[in-house]
Design an enzyme around this catalytic site. Structure first.
Site, PDB file in Angstrom:
ATOM      1  N   ASP A 159      35.238  23.945 122.556  1.00  0.00           N
ATOM      2  CA  ASP A 159      34.433  24.106 123.208  1.00  0.00           C
ATOM      3  C   ASP A 159      34.016  23.738 124.917  1.00  0.00           C
ATOM      4  OD1 ASP A 159      31.526  24.113 124.912  1.00  0.00           O
ATOM      5  OD2 ASP A 159      30.562  23.890 122.776  1.00  0.00           O
ATOM      6  N   GLY A 179      36.150  27.708 119.323  1.00  0.00           N
ATOM      7  CA  GLY A 179      35.322  27.723 120.702  1.00  0.00           C
ATOM      8  C   GLY A 179      33.641  26.737 120.581  1.00  0.00           C
ATOM      9  N   HIS A 180      32.140  27.537 121.696  1.00  0.00           N
ATOM     10  CA  HIS A 180      31.157  27.191 122.040  1.00  0.00           C
ATOM     11  C   HIS A 180      30.913  28.088 120.812  1.00  0.00           C
ATOM     12  CE1 HIS A 180      27.888  26.251 124.434  1.00  0.00           C
ATOM     13  NE2 HIS A 180      27.364  27.478 124.210  1.00  0.00           N
ATOM     14  N   PHE A 181      30.601  29.562 120.870  1.00  0.00           N
ATOM     15  CA  PHE A 181      30.209  30.226 119.590  1.00  0.00           C
ATOM     16  C   PHE A 181      31.093  29.919 118.671  1.00  0.00           C
ATOM     17  CE2 PHE A 181      28.408  31.762 123.543  1.00  0.00           C
ATOM     18  CZ  PHE A 181      27.060  32.441 123.091  1.00  0.00           C
ATOM     19  N   ALA A 182      31.121  28.740 117.979  1.00  0.00           N
ATOM     20  CA  ALA A 182      31.709  28.786 116.610  1.00  0.00           C
ATOM     21  C   ALA A 182      31.267  30.073 115.833  1.00  0.00           C
ATOM     22  CB  ALA A 182      31.344  27.463 116.281  1.00  0.00           C
TER      23      ALA A 182
END
Length: 291
Positions: free
Chosen positions: A241, A267-270
């Site tokens: 992230d 990343g961020h939107f796992a």
């Protein structure tokens, strides 16, 4: 032949004194409840696959905040877009639906909204699922700190906040840090950008961006609440992230030594890339902690 069970997902609005809030709901009405709070720049559609995965066993409810997704989006001169206000609306949403015992799934913007709700209504919260939802200073990357420095009255702050509301940036939030971008459907960032490009929506996001610093001021209060209440907690984190670092995930263990932590190479939107790994962990957590 084995029986395949897929839940029906309802798409509804609730009227909160003239403000229509959209939400998705699935699952048995008498099942344990998981309230899913979405992030930026998304909406409840980010949980669509999770609702399908868990909706036969639990009651899952995912609202869109005002100014996001399919909820009403009054202009900033008619509605005060602050994180306090998003929490106000979420609290009223719960009251309207009669939700007074539930686990919270908090992601990104959902963490400051949900933790405000938790400190106001601690008796409502039966557990936490934290996915890249930061509540600790050490969880802020340099990029995040630069974003948070954009405050009202700071020269160039509004322009800087507006500059991230583009398709390239929206797409990068989904694909950045993933191990296999082919597992990330383009529908998420495409739909997010559609909503961002609707008339007046970018003005709303600028208002919230310039208020993000207010969340840091509440970190100590949220940490106090975690220490005092010790809610059953499952921490799920995409380690790549660019905004919220792995250190922020591990910081929860300082106040919640009994929490369960899983870090993924994404990343961020796992959920976009790791849903097959994450959904069983949530299922197991809810089965153990929500009765």
């Amino acid at each position: 032949m084995s029986e395949l069970t897929i839940p029906h997902v309802h798409h509804r609005h609730v009227d909160l004194d003239g403000l229509r809030v959209f939400y998705r709901e699935t699952g048995p009405t008498d099942a344990p409840v998981l309230l899913l709070l979405h992030g930026f720049p998304s909406a409840s559609h980010q949980y669509a696959r999770l609702l399908d995965a868990l909706g036969t066993r639990y009651r899952l409810i995912a609202p869109d905040y005002p100014g996001f997704g399919n909820s009403d989006s009054p202009a900033p001169d008619a509605f005060r877009y602050r994180f306090d206000t998003l929490a106000d609306v979420t609290e009223r949403f719960c009251l309207a639906l009669g939700l007074d015992r539930f686990a919270l799934y908090v992601f990104d913007f959902g963490a400051p909204v949900g933790l405000r709700l938790a400190t106001r209504r601690p008796e409502w919260i039966t557990g936490l699922v934290v996915q890249n939802g930061n509540a600790y200073e050490e969880g802020l990357s340099e990029q995040a700190r630069e974003f948070i420095a954009h405050r009202r009255g700071v020269p160039g702050a509004e322009e800087a906040a507006r500059s991230i509301l583009t398709l390239d940036v929206t797409r990068s939030q989904y694909e950045g840090g993933t191990g296999d971008p082919s597992l990330v459907a383009p529908d998420g960032w495409t739909l997010d950008q559609h909503y961002l490009d609707l008339p007046g929506r970018k003005d709303i996001q600028v208002e919230l961006a310039l208020d993000y610093f207010s969340n840091l001021e509440l970190y100590p209060a949220w940490q106090d609440w975690l220490r005092a209440n010790q809610p059953p907690t499952l921490v799920l984190w995409g380690r790549n992230d660019p905004f919220f670092t792995e250190a922020g995930a591990r910081a929860y263990l300082r106040d919640l030594p009994g929490a369960e932590l899983h870090v993924f190479d994404t990343g961020h939107f796992a959920l976009e890339e790791k849903l097959p790994e994450i959904a069983p962990l949530i299922d197991d957590f809810l089965a153990r902690t929500q009765k």
